[in-house]
Design an enzyme around this catalytic site. Structure first.
Site, PDB file in Angstrom:
ATOM      1  N   ARG A  34       0.811  -1.223   0.000  1.00  0.00           N
ATOM      2  CA  ARG A  34       0.000   0.000   0.000  1.00  0.00           C
ATOM      3  C   ARG A  34       0.846   1.275   0.000  1.00  0.00           C
ATOM      4  NH1 ARG A  34      -5.293  -1.504   3.671  1.00  0.00           N
ATOM      5  NH2 ARG A  34      -6.043  -3.128   2.286  1.00  0.00           N
ATOM      6  N   ASP A 135     -16.641   8.449   8.851  1.00  0.00           N
ATOM      7  CA  ASP A 135     -15.494   7.543   8.714  1.00  0.00           C
ATOM      8  C   ASP A 135     -14.235   8.305   9.094  1.00  0.00           C
ATOM      9  OD1 ASP A 135     -15.165   4.643   7.161  1.00  0.00           O
ATOM     10  OD2 ASP A 135     -13.312   5.806   7.226  1.00  0.00           O
TER      11      ASP A 135
HETATM   12  C1  LIG Z   1     -14.384  -2.574   6.139  1.00  0.00           C
HETATM   13  S1  LIG Z   1     -15.003  -0.939   6.165  1.00  0.00           S
HETATM   14  C2  LIG Z   1     -16.695  -1.226   6.660  1.00  0.00           C
HETATM   15  C3  LIG Z   1     -17.671  -0.367   5.897  1.00  0.00           C
HETATM   16  C4  LIG Z   1     -19.142  -0.636   6.179  1.00  0.00           C
HETATM   17  N1  LIG Z   1     -19.500  -0.337   7.535  1.00  0.00           N
HETATM   18  C5  LIG Z   1     -19.491  -2.062   5.845  1.00  0.00           C
HETATM   19  O1  LIG Z   1     -19.806  -2.853   6.733  1.00  0.00           O
HETATM   20  O2  LIG Z   1     -19.446  -2.420   4.660  1.00  0.00           O
HETATM   21  C6  LIG Z   1     -14.249  -0.328   7.669  1.00  0.00           C
HETATM   22  C7  LIG Z   1     -14.213   1.192   7.733  1.00  0.00           C
HETATM   23  O3  LIG Z   1     -13.846   1.571   9.072  1.00  0.00           O
HETATM   24  C8  LIG Z   1     -13.103   2.753   8.987  1.00  0.00           C
HETATM   25  N2  LIG Z   1     -12.363   2.965  10.249  1.00  0.00           N
HETATM   26  C9  LIG Z   1     -11.275   2.311  10.693  1.00  0.00           C
HETATM   27  N3  LIG Z   1     -10.874   2.802  11.882  1.00  0.00           N
HETATM   28  C10 LIG Z   1     -11.732   3.802  12.187  1.00  0.00           C
HETATM   29  C11 LIG Z   1     -11.834   4.711  13.274  1.00  0.00           C
HETATM   30  N4  LIG Z   1     -10.957   4.700  14.287  1.00  0.00           N
HETATM   31  N5  LIG Z   1     -12.841   5.604  13.253  1.00  0.00           N
HETATM   32  C12 LIG Z   1     -13.733   5.639  12.228  1.00  0.00           C
HETATM   33  N6  LIG Z   1     -13.679   4.812  11.173  1.00  0.00           N
HETATM   34  C13 LIG Z   1     -12.698   3.906  11.153  1.00  0.00           C
HETATM   35  C14 LIG Z   1     -12.206   2.539   7.783  1.00  0.00           C
HETATM   36  O4  LIG Z   1     -11.711   3.759   7.255  1.00  0.00           O
HETATM   37  C15 LIG Z   1     -13.148   1.809   6.827  1.00  0.00           C
HETATM   38  O5  LIG Z   1     -13.763   2.689   5.916  1.00  0.00           O
END
Ligand SMILES: C[S@@+](CC[C@H](N)C(=O)[O-])C[C@H]1O[C@@H](n2cnc3c(N)ncnc32)[C@H](O)[C@@H]1O
Length: 266
Positions: A34, A135
């Site tokens: 990445r 997010d």
């Molecule tokens: C795998 S995606 C899940 C998206 C959606 N909720 C779903 O279930 O399809 C995880 C998301 O969590 C976000 N994320 C990770 N750590 C975070 C944090 N500390 N605060 C807010 N968002 C976070 C990432 O940027 C990513 O977009």
């Protein structure tokens, strides 16, 4: 390009401080992959030199770009459809008698928030409802705000919803879909880090989706996030977590009402 153990530890420590997510040594190839392009763009032939320069300069913009790169943003429309079936049934059994506010916490590029919005538009029509997505990653929040997706992302979208709520891109936008304006007007996105206090004006929600983000945290981290999120859930509100993200054993003030669906209690 490979990273030395010291550089891997330094860059993942910075990422953990910002996001709360600890990347294990097994994730080293993923991190190398990445960061590769970013190192090249910054004119470094070695990843170690890039990480060194990055951490030394601590330029907030470049750090944000790295955090954006290291988050896992996989998502799709109507992911884990059981939750959408559950919410649909709930709205039919107990139609809301006031405004309905829904929060997609960790909304990634917005597919979850727009799936919820399509469901609410179907069930509640022009009544008062809204969805907010948040997010950590600014890059995905910007994508969500554009509401423009490659057409192949629509594979889980029922044809009827695709027709009703999406515009098919033409010319420069061929092969893409744009969420229809009436839906976009009810859905907003902003940055918020679940590891920190939520924005003061976020308010209270009837429904919160907190899905596929807790998996990245250790049990104390998960518990802290869920408590922070629960502070924004109305007394009779519902919290949806990913089906792989059990809240059992975390000693949280919740009770389960369906698989991966919780409410205050316990
Ligand atoms: C795998 S995606 C899940 C998206 C959606 N909720 C779903 O279930 O399809 C995880 C998301 O969590 C976000 N994320 C990770 N750590 C975070 C944090 N500390 N605060 C807010 N968002 C976070 C990432 O940027 C990513 O977009």
């Amino acid at each position: 390009m490979t990273l030395s153990t010291a550089s891997f530890e330094a860059v993942t420590a910075m990422f953990a401080r910002v996001s709360g997510i600890r990347l294990s040594p097994a994730k080293k190839p993923l991190v190398e992959g990445r960061l590769q392009r970013m190192a090249q763009d910054a004119g470094h032939a070695r990843l170690d030199d890039y990480v060194h320069a990055l951490l030394e300069a601590a330029d907030p913009k470049e750090l944000t770009r790295v955090v954006d790169k290291l988050t896992t943003n996989e998502t799709y429309f109507f992911r884990e459809p059981e939750h959408f079936d559950h919410l649909r049934q709930l709205l039919r059994d107990q139609p809301p008698d006031g405004p309905l506010r829904v929060w997609s916490a960790a909304s990634s590029s917005g597919e979850e928030a727009f799936s919820i919005a399509m469901l609410l538009a179907e069930e509640l029509g022009r009544r008062d409802w809204s969805v907010i997505g948040t997010d950590l990653s600014t890059a995905v929040v910007q994508q969500a705000q554009r509401a423009l997706y490659p057409m192949e992302r629509a594979r889980n979208l029922p044809q009827a919803l695709l027709k009703r709520y999406c515009l098919r891109g033409e010319g420069d936008y061929a092969g893409q879909l744009l969420i229809q304006r009436a839906l976009r007007e009810r859905v907003s996105f902003r940055c918020a880090n679940l590891m920190q206090e939520m924005p003061r004006d976020l308010g209270q929600f009837d429904i919160i989706f907190l899905r596929n983000v807790l998996i990245y945290f250790d049990p104390p981290g998960k518990a802290r996030i869920v408590r922070r999120v629960l502070a924004h859930l109305k007394p009779d509100g519902l919290l949806y977590t990913g089906h792989a993200e059990s809240l059992a054993n975390l000693e949280l003030p919740v009770r389960s009402v369906a698989p991966a669906v919780y409410t205050h209690g316990g």
